[in-house]
Write a protein that holds these residues in place. Sequence first.
Motif, PDB file in Angstrom:
ATOM      1  N   ASP A   1       0.878  -1.171   0.000  1.00 46.37           N
ATOM      2  CA  ASP A   1       0.000   0.000   0.000  1.00 46.37           C
ATOM      3  C   ASP A   1       0.914   1.218   0.000  1.00 46.37           C
ATOM      4  O   ASP A   1       1.578   1.507   1.004  1.00 46.37           O
ATOM      5  CB  ASP A   1      -0.891  -0.035   1.245  1.00 46.37           C
TER       6      ASP A   1
ATOM      7  N   ILE B   1      -9.031   0.170  -2.026  1.00 44.92           N
ATOM      8  CA  ILE B   1      -9.952   0.297  -0.897  1.00 44.92           C
ATOM      9  C   ILE B   1     -11.324  -0.278  -1.264  1.00 44.92           C
ATOM     10  O   ILE B   1     -11.994  -0.912  -0.459  1.00 44.92           O
ATOM     11  CB  ILE B   1     -10.008   1.761  -0.431  1.00 44.92           C
TER      12      ILE B   1
ATOM     13  N   ALA C   1     -11.189  -3.992  -0.891  1.00 53.63           N
ATOM     14  CA  ALA C   1     -11.261  -4.377   0.521  1.00 53.63           C
ATOM     15  C   ALA C   1     -12.683  -4.278   1.057  1.00 53.63           C
ATOM     16  O   ALA C   1     -13.176  -5.186   1.748  1.00 53.63           O
ATOM     17  CB  ALA C   1     -10.322  -3.497   1.342  1.00 53.63           C
ATOM     18  N   GLU C   2     -13.364  -3.194   0.752  1.00 56.70           N
ATOM     19  CA  GLU C   2     -14.729  -3.010   1.255  1.00 56.70           C
ATOM     20  C   GLU C   2     -15.688  -4.044   0.650  1.00 56.70           C
ATOM     21  O   GLU C   2     -16.639  -4.482   1.300  1.00 56.70           O
ATOM     22  CB  GLU C   2     -15.232  -1.583   0.955  1.00 56.70           C
TER      23      GLU C   2
ATOM     24  N   GLY D   1     -15.860  -5.642   3.856  1.00 60.20           N
ATOM     25  CA  GLY D   1     -16.380  -4.452   4.532  1.00 60.20           C
ATOM     26  C   GLY D   1     -17.824  -4.112   4.187  1.00 60.20           C
ATOM     27  O   GLY D   1     -18.682  -4.986   4.028  1.00 60.20           O
TER      28      GLY D   1
ATOM     29  N   CYS E   1     -17.157   2.633  -4.155  1.00 63.82           N
ATOM     30  CA  CYS E   1     -16.520   2.942  -2.870  1.00 63.82           C
ATOM     31  C   CYS E   1     -15.647   4.173  -3.059  1.00 63.82           C
ATOM     32  O   CYS E   1     -14.953   4.298  -4.068  1.00 63.82           O
ATOM     33  CB  CYS E   1     -15.693   1.771  -2.377  1.00 63.82           C
TER      34      CYS E   1
ATOM     35  N   GLY F   1     -15.383   6.330   2.714  1.00 58.36           N
ATOM     36  CA  GLY F   1     -14.342   6.264   3.737  1.00 58.36           C
ATOM     37  C   GLY F   1     -13.448   7.484   3.664  1.00 58.36           C
ATOM     38  O   GLY F   1     -13.774   8.481   3.021  1.00 58.36           O
TER      39      GLY F   1
ATOM     40  N   ALA G   1     -17.606   3.592   5.333  1.00 57.77           N
ATOM     41  CA  ALA G   1     -16.674   2.475   5.157  1.00 57.77           C
ATOM     42  C   ALA G   1     -16.436   1.779   6.495  1.00 57.77           C
ATOM     43  O   ALA G   1     -16.634   2.368   7.562  1.00 57.77           O
ATOM     44  CB  ALA G   1     -15.362   2.991   4.581  1.00 57.77           C
TER      45      ALA G   1
ATOM     46  N   MET H   1     -13.497  -0.621   6.776  1.00 57.74           N
ATOM     47  CA  MET H   1     -12.221  -1.338   6.791  1.00 57.74           C
ATOM     48  C   MET H   1     -11.080  -0.633   7.510  1.00 57.74           C
ATOM     49  O   MET H   1     -10.100  -1.276   7.867  1.00 57.74           O
ATOM     50  CB  MET H   1     -11.792  -1.676   5.366  1.00 57.74           C
TER      51      MET H   1
ATOM     52  N   ASP I   1      -6.228  -0.599   7.377  1.00 55.55           N
ATOM     53  CA  ASP I   1      -5.671  -1.722   6.611  1.00 55.55           C
ATOM     54  C   ASP I   1      -6.345  -1.910   5.255  1.00 55.55           C
ATOM     55  O   ASP I   1      -6.016  -2.854   4.530  1.00 55.55           O
ATOM     56  CB  ASP I   1      -5.779  -3.026   7.412  1.00 55.55           C
ATOM     57  N   ALA I   2      -7.273  -1.048   4.908  1.00 56.24           N
ATOM     58  CA  ALA I   2      -8.053  -1.251   3.677  1.00 56.24           C
ATOM     59  C   ALA I   2      -7.152  -1.348   2.449  1.00 56.24           C
ATOM     60  O   ALA I   2      -7.370  -2.208   1.582  1.00 56.24           O
ATOM     61  CB  ALA I   2      -9.065  -0.120   3.508  1.00 56.24           C
TER      62      ALA I   2
ATOM     63  N   GLY J   1      -7.054  -4.646   0.236  1.00 59.13           N
ATOM     64  CA  GLY J   1      -7.529  -4.505  -1.142  1.00 59.13           C
ATOM     65  C   GLY J   1      -6.483  -4.895  -2.166  1.00 59.13           C
ATOM     66  O   GLY J   1      -6.792  -5.525  -3.187  1.00 59.13           O
TER      67      GLY J   1
END
Length: 317
Positions: free
Chosen positions: A10, A117, A120-121, A125, A135, A255, A290, A292, A295-296, A300
């Motif tokens: 990331d 992200i 991840a969501e 999430g 997102c 988020g 959001a 997450m 750590d999203a 992700g």
Amino acid sequence: MHTDLVAALDIGGTKIAGALVDGDGAILVRAQRPTPAREDGETVMGAVEAVLGELTASPLWTRVHSVGIGSAGPVDASAGTVSPVNVPGWRGFPLVARVRAVTGELPVELIGDGVAITAAEHWQGAARGHDNALCMVVSTGVGGGLVLNGRLHPGPTGNAGHIGHISVDLDGDLCPCGARGCVERIASGPHIARRALDNGWRPGPDGDTTAAAVAAAARAGDPAALAAFDRAAQALAAGIAATATLVEIDIAVIGGGVGKAGDVLFAPLRRHLASYATLSFVQGLTVVPAQMGTDAGLVGAAAAALGRREGAAAAGV
């Protein structure tokens, strides 16, 4: 228990985070370095290599089959390059080739941070269980990503869903991207604060002029602070409704720092959304915060690497 793992990176203007992640999204090993964003490109790459060095030193590394990277953008997944706005030393930087060189030529999946992200969501999430979702990250900038037909939709270069640069004000302020009246120009944290200050809001004794301070003032009933959030909410609603009308999403997840403002943002956002998302097929659109957290981006990036493997396996069938 999944025996195979992916490595995730990331990469942002403040920090470069890395992790080894299993097929359930659990982070097993972590590494992190500050981003030397003011330095030349090789120095920045040195920080990436230091993070990867910690990961490859783990005894778990032998189980890693691919690498996912979520990077501040713009990115170009088709070319394997990144040009993050806030890392001037990287312009068309061949990040994918350099990461492959460090990791023994493992396959690498590159996506923008907003898309990461989103992945991840959708995986773990607030967008979980939704096949069509937008997102968004609303903070210093405004980014985003799309899930369509149950799959992440990064687009050819990895930037699809970049809602921050939809124009929602034809005669609006010039945006650094070159267009006018972009969502980001109205709804980002710094622009919420600027609008509040321009309209008479004054910070407290601590001198805090962030969007979080404006949110606190709005909760206390300050009219200039409330108006700044209302204007941001209107811009977000227009952008979200436009996206929903184009591709029929049924949920928008928000988020980032501004997304943490709670009802100060979400109440006017839902009100404005009702006046923009008016056609029958977008009236059921919901907007949620959001889930997450920090750590999203890593989760992700891992999801993108795992998705690449699933896609390759499916193609081989």
